[in-house]
Design an enzyme around this catalytic site. Structure first.
Site, PDB file in Angstrom:
ATOM      1  N   HIS A 158       4.134  -0.097   8.210  1.00  0.00           N
ATOM      2  CA  HIS A 158       3.627   1.231   7.867  1.00  0.00           C
ATOM      3  C   HIS A 158       4.485   2.353   8.440  1.00  0.00           C
ATOM      4  O   HIS A 158       4.795   3.306   7.732  1.00  0.00           O
ATOM      5  CB  HIS A 158       2.168   1.409   8.302  1.00  0.00           C
ATOM      6  CG  HIS A 158       1.548   2.679   7.781  1.00  0.00           C
ATOM      7  ND1 HIS A 158       1.596   3.034   6.448  1.00  0.00           N
ATOM      8  CD2 HIS A 158       0.885   3.690   8.408  1.00  0.00           C
ATOM      9  CE1 HIS A 158       0.972   4.192   6.282  1.00  0.00           C
ATOM     10  NE2 HIS A 158       0.546   4.609   7.445  1.00  0.00           N
ATOM     11  N   HIS A 170       8.835  -1.545  -0.205  1.00  0.00           N
ATOM     12  CA  HIS A 170       8.542  -0.509  -1.209  1.00  0.00           C
ATOM     13  C   HIS A 170       9.345  -0.712  -2.494  1.00  0.00           C
ATOM     14  O   HIS A 170       9.933   0.238  -3.035  1.00  0.00           O
ATOM     15  CB  HIS A 170       8.797   0.884  -0.635  1.00  0.00           C
ATOM     16  CG  HIS A 170       7.762   1.339   0.339  1.00  0.00           C
ATOM     17  ND1 HIS A 170       6.545   1.850  -0.053  1.00  0.00           N
ATOM     18  CD2 HIS A 170       7.749   1.341   1.702  1.00  0.00           C
ATOM     19  CE1 HIS A 170       5.827   2.158   1.016  1.00  0.00           C
ATOM     20  NE2 HIS A 170       6.534   1.849   2.096  1.00  0.00           N
ATOM     21  N   ASP A 174       3.272  -3.439   2.189  1.00  0.00           N
ATOM     22  CA  ASP A 174       4.065  -2.609   1.269  1.00  0.00           C
ATOM     23  C   ASP A 174       5.316  -3.330   0.777  1.00  0.00           C
ATOM     24  O   ASP A 174       6.425  -2.788   0.811  1.00  0.00           O
ATOM     25  CB  ASP A 174       4.418  -1.266   1.912  1.00  0.00           C
ATOM     26  CG  ASP A 174       3.233  -0.316   1.968  1.00  0.00           C
ATOM     27  OD1 ASP A 174       2.217  -0.601   1.309  1.00  0.00           O
ATOM     28  OD2 ASP A 174       3.311   0.708   2.672  1.00  0.00           O
ATOM     29  N   HIS A 178       7.854   3.941   9.257  1.00  0.00           N
ATOM     30  CA  HIS A 178       9.148   3.703   8.604  1.00  0.00           C
ATOM     31  C   HIS A 178      10.334   3.765   9.552  1.00  0.00           C
ATOM     32  O   HIS A 178      11.473   3.899   9.101  1.00  0.00           O
ATOM     33  CB  HIS A 178       9.339   4.694   7.444  1.00  0.00           C
ATOM     34  CG  HIS A 178       8.600   4.295   6.204  1.00  0.00           C
ATOM     35  ND1 HIS A 178       8.942   4.719   4.944  1.00  0.00           N
ATOM     36  CD2 HIS A 178       7.515   3.478   6.037  1.00  0.00           C
ATOM     37  CE1 HIS A 178       8.108   4.196   4.060  1.00  0.00           C
ATOM     38  NE2 HIS A 178       7.226   3.448   4.701  1.00  0.00           N
ATOM     39  N   ASP A 221       7.569  -2.883   4.717  1.00  0.00           N
ATOM     40  CA  ASP A 221       7.806  -1.645   3.960  1.00  0.00           C
ATOM     41  C   ASP A 221       9.046  -1.718   3.077  1.00  0.00           C
ATOM     42  O   ASP A 221       9.922  -0.853   3.132  1.00  0.00           O
ATOM     43  CB  ASP A 221       7.888  -0.464   4.933  1.00  0.00           C
ATOM     44  CG  ASP A 221       6.583  -0.245   5.669  1.00  0.00           C
ATOM     45  OD1 ASP A 221       5.699   0.401   5.094  1.00  0.00           O
ATOM     46  OD2 ASP A 221       6.440  -0.750   6.800  1.00  0.00           O
ATOM     47  N   HIS A 251       0.109   0.770   0.209  1.00  0.00           N
ATOM     48  CA  HIS A 251       0.551   1.020  -1.167  1.00  0.00           C
ATOM     49  C   HIS A 251       0.212  -0.123  -2.112  1.00  0.00           C
ATOM     50  O   HIS A 251      -0.058   0.126  -3.287  1.00  0.00           O
ATOM     51  CB  HIS A 251       2.065   1.263  -1.204  1.00  0.00           C
ATOM     52  CG  HIS A 251       2.457   2.634  -0.777  1.00  0.00           C
ATOM     53  ND1 HIS A 251       2.838   3.618  -1.651  1.00  0.00           N
ATOM     54  CD2 HIS A 251       2.517   3.195   0.457  1.00  0.00           C
ATOM     55  CE1 HIS A 251       3.124   4.725  -0.989  1.00  0.00           C
ATOM     56  NE2 HIS A 251       2.938   4.488   0.292  1.00  0.00           N
ATOM     57  N   HIS A 276      -0.748  -3.361   9.467  1.00  0.00           N
ATOM     58  CA  HIS A 276      -0.023  -2.315   8.737  1.00  0.00           C
ATOM     59  C   HIS A 276      -0.645  -0.973   9.099  1.00  0.00           C
ATOM     60  O   HIS A 276      -1.341  -0.355   8.303  1.00  0.00           O
ATOM     61  CB  HIS A 276      -0.099  -2.572   7.225  1.00  0.00           C
ATOM     62  CG  HIS A 276       0.799  -1.685   6.414  1.00  0.00           C
ATOM     63  ND1 HIS A 276       2.130  -1.968   6.183  1.00  0.00           N
ATOM     64  CD2 HIS A 276       0.568  -0.505   5.792  1.00  0.00           C
ATOM     65  CE1 HIS A 276       2.665  -1.021   5.446  1.00  0.00           C
ATOM     66  NE2 HIS A 276       1.733  -0.107   5.197  1.00  0.00           N
TER      67      HIS A 276
END
Length: 587
Positions: free
Chosen positions: A366, A180, A217, A368, A178, A253, A333
Site C-alpha cells: 500500500h 498496479h 494491488d 509506495h 503494488d 485497488h 496492505h
C-alpha cells in the site's frame, strides 16, 4: 565488548522466558576461543563469576549455549566443565590435560587415554549426556568438504552462499507489492509497467526463491483490461510451472465488495493462492496457509477503504495468532501509523499495536515507498513500495532517484536481513523549472533553455513546471510544443506536471500536488471547507469518501457484463463507500 554483548543477550532471553516469548526465539551459541582467558580458575577467583560462567551453568534454560575452545582444560574449573554437556575431544598429547578431559567426560573414558593422545587431524571423540557411549567421529578437512560438494576454490561467493544455504536448509522468498498492472494509459509507460513486473519475476526465479508474495494491488482495478490480465496470467503461470507458489492478498485497488475480483478468478484457475481466510467467531480468527516446501505459515488481512481496515485489525484474535508456532508471515496492505513518511501524514493508517506480535516477518503493501523497520517484539516489517508506479507522483519520485523493486528474504527459523533487489526497466530524467515572476512568454522560453541542457535520449522525462506567473495565462505555455521538442531530442516518454503553476490573473483552487489521489483529496477538502455541513461524519471523512467514491465510479464495464449488471455493480459499490444498503437498484 564480548562480555557486554553476551550479558545483554542473556538478559533479554531471561525476559523472553518470563513473558512466554522464548520458544519463538532462535537458539544462540556463544563461542569462546582460548577459553581460559575468561573461564580460567584464576580469572574467576580474582573477578568472581562472570557472564560466561553464568551461561555455562544456566544458559541452556534460556536457549543459550556456550562453546568453549581450549587445549588447556585443566585451567577451567570442574564446576564449569561439569555443566558443558557435550565435549568434542580432539588429539591432545599432554597427560595432565587428558586426565582432566577424561575426568569431566559424560562416559568412562579411562581406557581411551592413549587413544586421545594419538588422535590424528580430523579425528575426534564425542562425549555427551545425550548418547549412551562415546562416539568416534571423522571431521573432513574444509578443502575436502568443499571438493565433495562439487565446489572449487575459485568458485564465487554466490556459489558458496548457495552451498551453505542448502546445507543449512535455508529458504528464500520474494516479497513484491503494488504492481498496479493496468494503471498506465500511455502505451510506452504501460509497456514499462509490465516490463518491471516481468523483470522482477525473472530476477526472483534466478535467485531460486521457494515462493513469492504479492502484498496487494497486483492490478490497478478489480476488473482490469483483459489484455493486461492475459499477459499477467501468462507470467504468473510461468512462475507456478517452475514450482514456485505465489501467495497474495487483496489490495485497496483489486478488491470489490460487490463482484468477483480478478484475484478470485486467478485463484480459481490455480495460478495464485489467496491467503486471507477468516475464521468466524466473536473475534476475527485467521487460518494459516502452510507452504508445502518450506513449512512457512502465511496469513494476514487484505486492504480495505477508509476506517474499515482499522476495524478488522481491532477484531483480530491476536492471542491465537501469536500462539501459533513455526516461521510465520503476516501479509497486509495498510500504512502503519508509526512508520508513515512525513509527507504522507494524511494517509489513513493502522497502529502497530493492532498487529499480532512475534511473527517472523511482516509483508506489507500500500505504501509506495520501500522501507524495512525493526521494532522490538516484531520481526522485520517490510514495504517493497510500488514496483514501477501508478501515479505521476510515483514516476516523479523515480526520476528524482527513488529506487523500485522487491525484497529477497532468506530464512531458517527466522528471517535474515531482507535484501532489496532494484528493478529498473527504464532510465528517468527529472527536470524542474521555476518560472516565478516571469510572464507567460518569458517562462516558455526559459523552459526551452532548461530542457536543452539535458540528455534525454531513451529516457522517461518528468518535467515539472512550477511558480506564479506575473502576467499571462498558464495555458499560454504550450505543453504540446515542449513535449515535441523533448521527443525530438530522443525522449521515450514525456510527462509534464503543471499542478504547481499558477498566475496572478486567475486563482481558483490552490493546490501544489502531483499525486492524483492526494490532489483530489485536497480539492475536495477545500471545497468542503466552504460548505455549511452539519453531518459530523461528512465533515471528518468527506474528502476520503469523495475520493473513494470517485475511484469506484471510474470502474469500466467488464467484458460480458450488460448495462443493467454494470449499473447494479456501480450502485452497490457506491453504497459500500457511503455505508448504505442500496440494494443494487438505487433505492
Amino acid at each position: 565488548m564480548g562480555s557486554v554483548i553476551s550479558a545483554e543477550i542473556f538478559r533479554r532471553y531471561q525476559q523472553y522466558k518470563a513473558t512466554g516469548e522464548l520458544r519463538r526465539k532462535p537458539v544462540i551459541g556463544i563461542v569462546i576461543e582460548e577459553a581460559p582467558r575468561v573461564l580460567g580458575k584464576e580469572v574467576i577467583e580474582r573477578q568472581g563469576n562472570n557472564i560466561y560462567s553464568t551461561i555455562a551453568r544456566e544458559g541452556r534454560k534460556f536457549n543459550i549455549g556456550l562453546i568453549a575452545i581450549t587445549q588447556l582444560v585443566s585451567l577451567i574449573p570442574r564446576t564449569v566443565l561439569a555443566n558443558m554437556n557435550t565435549k568434542i575431544i580432539l588429539g591432545n598429547e599432554m597427560a595432565q590435560e587428558r586426565a582432566e578431559i577424561i575426568g569431566s567426560a559424560s562416559q568412562d573414558l579411562s581406557a581411551d587415554n592413549r587413544t586421545i593422545a594419538s588422535l590424528d587431524k580430523g579425528e575426534a571423540i564425542v562425549s555427551s549426556i545425550f548418547t549412551k557411549f562415546a562416539v568416534p567421529v571423522k571431521i573432513p578437512l574444509f578443502e575436502e568438504f568443499i571438493e565433495s560438494a562439487g565446489l572449487e576454490s575459485e568458485d564465487t561467493d554466490d556459489d558458496m552462499i548457495e552451498f551453505y544455504r542448502v546445507g543449512l536448509s535455508m529458504y528464500r522468498f520474494a516479497h513484491l507489492s503494488d504492481c498496479h498492472l493496468g494503471a498506465q494509459k500511455h502505451p510506452d509507460l504501460r509497456e514499462l509497467e509490465f516490463e518491471a513486473f516481468r523483470m522482477a519475476l525473472d530476477d526472483a526465479l534466478q535467485k531460486d526463491v521457494d515462493f513469492m508474495i504479492i502484498a496487494g494491488d497486483l492490478f490497478h482495478s478489480n476488473i482490469p483490461n483483459m489484455e493486461t490480465v492475459k499477459r499477467a496470467t501468462l507470467e504468473l503461470r510461468r512462475v507456478r510451472e517452475a514450482g514456485v507458489p505465489i501467495y497474495v492478498n487483496y489490495g485497496s485497488h483489486d478488491y470489490s465488495p460487490s463482484s468477483t475480483s480478478m484475484i478470485d478468478i486467478l485463484e480459481s484457475a490455480g495460478v495464485i493462492d489467496k491467503v486471507v481466510r477468516p475464521i468466524p467467531g466473536k473475534k476475527l480468527g485467521l487460518e494459516f496457509t502452510v507452504d508445502e516446501k518450506t513449512g512457512a505459515k502465511i496469513t494476514g488481512l487484505s486492504g480495505r477503504s477508509r476506517t474499515l481496515e482499522a476495524e478488522y485489525f481491532m477484531k483480530l484474535d491476536r492471542e491465537a495468532l501469536e500462539a501459533e508456532d513455526g516461521f510465520r508471515i503476516f501479509l497486509f496492505h495498510s500504512a502503519i501509523t508509526q512508520f508513515k513518511p512525513v509527507d504522507l501524514a494524511d494517509m489513513e493508517s493502522v497502529d502497530l499495536n493492532l498487529f499480532p506480535r512475534g511473527f517472523e516477518y511482516y509483508a506489507g503493501g500500500h505504501v509506495h515507498r520501500k522501507g524495512c523497520y525493526i521494532e522490538e517484539g516484531y520481526g522485520p516489517i517490510v514495504y517493497p513500495g510500488t514496483l514501477f508506479g501508478s501515479y505521476a507522483g510515483d514516476l516523479e519520485e523515480n526520476a528524482r532517484g527513488e529506487t523500485r523493486g522487491y525484497y529477497l528474504v532468506e530464512f531458517t527459523d527466522r528471517a535474515r536481513e531482507p535484501e532489496f533487489r532494484e528493478i529498473r526497466p527504464a532510465e528517468f530524467e527529472y527536470i524542474e523549472c521555476d518560472v516565478t515572476g516571469k510572464n507567460s512568454q518569458d517562462a516558455y522560453h526559459q523552459i526551452g533553455r532548461e530542457i536543452a541542457g539535458h540528455d534525454v535520449t531513451g529516457k522517461v522525462v518528468m518535467l515539472k513546471i512550477r511558480g506564479e506567473l506575473s502576467s499571462g495565462r498558464t495555458s499560454d505555455i504550450d505543453s504540446a510544443s515542449i513535449r515535441e521538442k523533448l521527443e525530438s531530442m530522443g525522449a521515450r516518454v514525456v510527462q509534464i506536471n503543471r499542478y504547481g503553476l499558477s498566475t496572478r490573473e486567475i486563482q481558483k483552487v490552490r493546490v501544489v500536488e502531483s499525486d492524483v489521489p492526494r490532489l483530489e483529496r485536497r480539492i475536495f477538502r477545500e471545497k468542503l471547507a466552504g460548505l455549511d455541513i452539519r453531518n459530523r461524519r461528512l465533515m471528518e471523512e468527506g474528502d476520503s469518501i469523495a475520493v473513494e467514491l470517485l475511484r469506484r465510479l471510474e470502474n469500466e464495464k467488464a467484458p460480458g457484463e450488460n448495462k443493467s449488471e454494470y449499473e447494479k455493480r456501480i450502485i452497490e459499490d457506491a453504497g459500500d463507500v457511503l455505508g448504505l444498503d442500496l440494494g443494487g437498484d438505487g433505492t
